[in-house]
Design a protein around this motif. Structure first.
Motif, PDB file in Angstrom:
ATOM      1  N   ASN A  41     -54.209  -9.899  11.543  1.00  0.00           N
ATOM      2  CA  ASN A  41     -54.814  -9.195  12.664  1.00  0.00           C
ATOM      3  C   ASN A  41     -54.133  -9.526  13.982  1.00  0.00           C
ATOM      4  OD1 ASN A  41     -56.687  -8.003  10.982  1.00  0.00           O
ATOM      5  ND2 ASN A  41     -58.209  -9.610  11.289  1.00  0.00           N
ATOM      6  N   LYS A  42     -53.486 -10.675  14.072  1.00  0.00           N
ATOM      7  CA  LYS A  42     -52.865 -11.096  15.324  1.00  0.00           C
ATOM      8  C   LYS A  42     -51.431 -10.622  15.472  1.00  0.00           C
ATOM      9  CE  LYS A  42     -55.785 -15.040  15.785  1.00  0.00           C
ATOM     10  NZ  LYS A  42     -56.037 -16.148  16.599  1.00  0.00           N
ATOM     11  N   VAL A  43     -50.716 -10.434  14.395  1.00  0.00           N
ATOM     12  CA  VAL A  43     -49.305 -10.079  14.464  1.00  0.00           C
ATOM     13  C   VAL A  43     -49.100  -8.716  13.814  1.00  0.00           C
ATOM     14  CG1 VAL A  43     -46.977 -10.728  13.761  1.00  0.00           C
ATOM     15  CG2 VAL A  43     -48.607 -12.487  14.386  1.00  0.00           C
ATOM     16  N   GLU A  44     -48.573  -7.785  14.585  1.00  0.00           N
ATOM     17  CA  GLU A  44     -48.221  -6.485  14.034  1.00  0.00           C
ATOM     18  C   GLU A  44     -46.862  -6.607  13.358  1.00  0.00           C
ATOM     19  OE1 GLU A  44     -49.975  -3.656  13.977  1.00  0.00           O
ATOM     20  OE2 GLU A  44     -51.665  -4.635  14.976  1.00  0.00           O
ATOM     21  N   LYS A  45     -46.765  -6.145  12.156  1.00  0.00           N
ATOM     22  CA  LYS A  45     -45.516  -6.282  11.409  1.00  0.00           C
ATOM     23  C   LYS A  45     -44.384  -5.489  12.057  1.00  0.00           C
ATOM     24  CE  LYS A  45     -47.694  -7.328   7.051  1.00  0.00           C
ATOM     25  NZ  LYS A  45     -47.942  -6.936   5.693  1.00  0.00           N
ATOM     26  N   ASP A  46     -44.685  -4.301  12.573  1.00  0.00           N
ATOM     27  CA  ASP A  46     -43.642  -3.492  13.207  1.00  0.00           C
ATOM     28  C   ASP A  46     -43.113  -4.159  14.467  1.00  0.00           C
ATOM     29  OD1 ASP A  46     -43.864  -1.567  11.240  1.00  0.00           O
ATOM     30  OD2 ASP A  46     -45.370  -0.411  12.349  1.00  0.00           O
ATOM     31  N   ASP A  47     -44.012  -4.729  15.265  1.00  0.00           N
ATOM     32  CA  ASP A  47     -43.586  -5.429  16.474  1.00  0.00           C
ATOM     33  C   ASP A  47     -42.704  -6.619  16.127  1.00  0.00           C
ATOM     34  OD1 ASP A  47     -45.093  -3.634  17.902  1.00  0.00           O
ATOM     35  OD2 ASP A  47     -46.753  -5.018  18.266  1.00  0.00           O
ATOM     36  N   CYS A  48     -43.100  -7.342  15.122  1.00  0.00           N
ATOM     37  CA  CYS A  48     -42.340  -8.517  14.688  1.00  0.00           C
ATOM     38  C   CYS A  48     -40.964  -8.094  14.182  1.00  0.00           C
ATOM     39  CB  CYS A  48     -43.107  -9.257  13.599  1.00  0.00           C
ATOM     40  SG  CYS A  48     -42.335 -10.780  13.066  1.00  0.00           S
ATOM     41  N   LYS A  49     -40.917  -7.015  13.421  1.00  0.00           N
ATOM     42  CA  LYS A  49     -39.651  -6.532  12.878  1.00  0.00           C
ATOM     43  C   LYS A  49     -38.715  -6.107  14.004  1.00  0.00           C
ATOM     44  CE  LYS A  49     -37.762  -3.045   9.773  1.00  0.00           C
ATOM     45  NZ  LYS A  49     -38.060  -1.874   8.954  1.00  0.00           N
ATOM     46  N   ASP A  50     -39.247  -5.393  14.999  1.00  0.00           N
ATOM     47  CA  ASP A  50     -38.428  -4.973  16.137  1.00  0.00           C
ATOM     48  C   ASP A  50     -37.897  -6.174  16.899  1.00  0.00           C
ATOM     49  OD1 ASP A  50     -38.918  -2.357  15.427  1.00  0.00           O
ATOM     50  OD2 ASP A  50     -40.543  -2.086  16.903  1.00  0.00           O
ATOM     51  N   SER A  51     -38.752  -7.172  17.106  1.00  0.00           N
ATOM     52  CA  SER A  51     -38.326  -8.377  17.826  1.00  0.00           C
ATOM     53  C   SER A  51     -37.233  -9.113  17.049  1.00  0.00           C
ATOM     54  CB  SER A  51     -39.513  -9.311  18.049  1.00  0.00           C
ATOM     55  OG  SER A  51     -40.459  -8.712  18.890  1.00  0.00           O
ATOM     56  N   MET A  52     -37.385  -9.210  15.745  1.00  0.00           N
ATOM     57  CA  MET A  52     -36.385  -9.908  14.944  1.00  0.00           C
ATOM     58  C   MET A  52     -35.060  -9.162  14.950  1.00  0.00           C
ATOM     59  SD  MET A  52     -37.758 -12.672  14.183  1.00  0.00           S
ATOM     60  CE  MET A  52     -36.540 -13.329  13.086  1.00  0.00           C
ATOM     61  N   CYS A  53     -35.111  -7.837  14.942  1.00  0.00           N
ATOM     62  CA  CYS A  53     -33.867  -7.056  15.001  1.00  0.00           C
ATOM     63  C   CYS A  53     -33.155  -7.290  16.326  1.00  0.00           C
ATOM     64  CB  CYS A  53     -34.157  -5.574  14.794  1.00  0.00           C
ATOM     65  SG  CYS A  53     -34.583  -5.151  13.100  1.00  0.00           S
ATOM     66  N   SER A  54     -33.893  -7.344  17.424  1.00  0.00           N
ATOM     67  CA  SER A  54     -33.249  -7.586  18.722  1.00  0.00           C
ATOM     68  C   SER A  54     -32.686  -9.004  18.777  1.00  0.00           C
ATOM     69  CB  SER A  54     -34.229  -7.347  19.865  1.00  0.00           C
ATOM     70  OG  SER A  54     -35.254  -8.304  19.867  1.00  0.00           O
ATOM     71  N   HIS A  55     -33.392  -9.970  18.209  1.00  0.00           N
ATOM     72  CA  HIS A  55     -32.857 -11.343  18.162  1.00  0.00           C
ATOM     73  C   HIS A  55     -31.584 -11.393  17.330  1.00  0.00           C
ATOM     74  CE1 HIS A  55     -36.141 -13.066  20.293  1.00  0.00           C
ATOM     75  NE2 HIS A  55     -37.040 -12.834  19.354  1.00  0.00           N
ATOM     76  N   TYR A  56     -31.559 -10.664  16.240  1.00  0.00           N
ATOM     77  CA  TYR A  56     -30.371 -10.635  15.387  1.00  0.00           C
ATOM     78  C   TYR A  56     -29.175 -10.097  16.164  1.00  0.00           C
ATOM     79  CZ  TYR A  56     -27.198  -9.248  11.648  1.00  0.00           C
ATOM     80  OH  TYR A  56     -26.102  -9.084  10.859  1.00  0.00           O
ATOM     81  N   LYS A  57     -29.386  -9.035  16.930  1.00  0.00           N
ATOM     82  CA  LYS A  57     -28.293  -8.465  17.730  1.00  0.00           C
ATOM     83  C   LYS A  57     -27.804  -9.464  18.770  1.00  0.00           C
ATOM     84  CE  LYS A  57     -29.866  -3.727  17.109  1.00  0.00           C
ATOM     85  NZ  LYS A  57     -30.538  -2.587  17.733  1.00  0.00           N
ATOM     86  N   GLU A  58     -28.737 -10.169  19.403  1.00  0.00           N
ATOM     87  CA  GLU A  58     -28.351 -11.173  20.393  1.00  0.00           C
ATOM     88  C   GLU A  58     -27.544 -12.299  19.751  1.00  0.00           C
ATOM     89  OE1 GLU A  58     -31.882 -12.519  22.307  1.00  0.00           O
ATOM     90  OE2 GLU A  58     -32.361 -10.532  23.108  1.00  0.00           O
ATOM     91  N   ILE A  59     -27.964 -12.737  18.578  1.00  0.00           N
ATOM     92  CA  ILE A  59     -27.240 -13.803  17.886  1.00  0.00           C
ATOM     93  C   ILE A  59     -25.845 -13.336  17.494  1.00  0.00           C
ATOM     94  CG2 ILE A  59     -27.193 -15.162  15.740  1.00  0.00           C
ATOM     95  CD1 ILE A  59     -30.273 -15.327  16.000  1.00  0.00           C
ATOM     96  N   GLN A  60     -25.728 -12.100  17.028  1.00  0.00           N
ATOM     97  CA  GLN A  60     -24.410 -11.565  16.678  1.00  0.00           C
ATOM     98  C   GLN A  60     -23.506 -11.519  17.902  1.00  0.00           C
ATOM     99  OE1 GLN A  60     -23.174 -10.919  13.680  1.00  0.00           O
ATOM    100  NE2 GLN A  60     -25.095 -11.649  12.831  1.00  0.00           N
ATOM    101  N   ASN A  61     -24.049 -11.116  19.053  1.00  0.00           N
ATOM    102  CA  ASN A  61     -23.258 -11.093  20.291  1.00  0.00           C
ATOM    103  C   ASN A  61     -22.816 -12.495  20.688  1.00  0.00           C
ATOM    104  OD1 ASN A  61     -23.470  -8.327  20.523  1.00  0.00           O
ATOM    105  ND2 ASN A  61     -25.265  -8.416  21.860  1.00  0.00           N
ATOM    106  N   LEU A  62     -23.712 -13.477  20.524  1.00  0.00           N
ATOM    107  CA  LEU A  62     -23.344 -14.862  20.850  1.00  0.00           C
ATOM    108  C   LEU A  62     -22.230 -15.374  19.933  1.00  0.00           C
ATOM    109  CD1 LEU A  62     -26.827 -16.455  21.534  1.00  0.00           C
ATOM    110  CD2 LEU A  62     -25.002 -16.069  23.189  1.00  0.00           C
ATOM    111  N   TRP A  63     -22.304 -15.064  18.633  1.00  0.00           N
ATOM    112  CA  TRP A  63     -21.260 -15.504  17.702  1.00  0.00           C
ATOM    113  C   TRP A  63     -19.920 -14.858  18.056  1.00  0.00           C
ATOM    114  CZ3 TRP A  63     -20.983 -19.528  14.811  1.00  0.00           C
ATOM    115  CH2 TRP A  63     -22.131 -20.106  14.292  1.00  0.00           C
TER     116      TRP A  63
END
Length: 78
Positions: A41-63
């Motif tokens: 009830n506290k965490v929306e799966k879609d919101d979490c998925k979107d956030s993780m995708c943006s983090h993944y892109k940021e990590i790829q840019n850092l690498w």
């Protein structure tokens, strides 16, 4: 006491122990289920998925930036 009575008492005691263990395990399962429902009830799966995708892109840019800078440093060193 006869041997049959002792075996019967041990069987009854063992049954009571099994029922207690089953009750405790059922209570633990219920608590885990309630915890999971509370978290869902506290965490929306879609919101979490979107956030993780943006983090993944940021990590790829850092690498990529790290590799580029490493290559620049390697060219500068004798």
């Amino acid at each position: 006491m006869s041997e049959t009575a002792i075996i019967t008492l041990i069987g009854i005691l063992w049954g009571v122990v099994q029922m207690c263990i089953a009750g405790i395990l059922g209570w633990i399962a219920l608590e885990l289920r309630l915890i999971r429902q509370g978290l869902e009830n506290k965490v929306e799966k879609d919101d979490c998925k979107d956030s993780m995708c943006s983090h993944y892109k940021e990590i790829q840019n850092l690498w990529k930036e790290t590799r580029d800078q490493g290559e620049r440093i390697a060219k500068l060193e004798p």
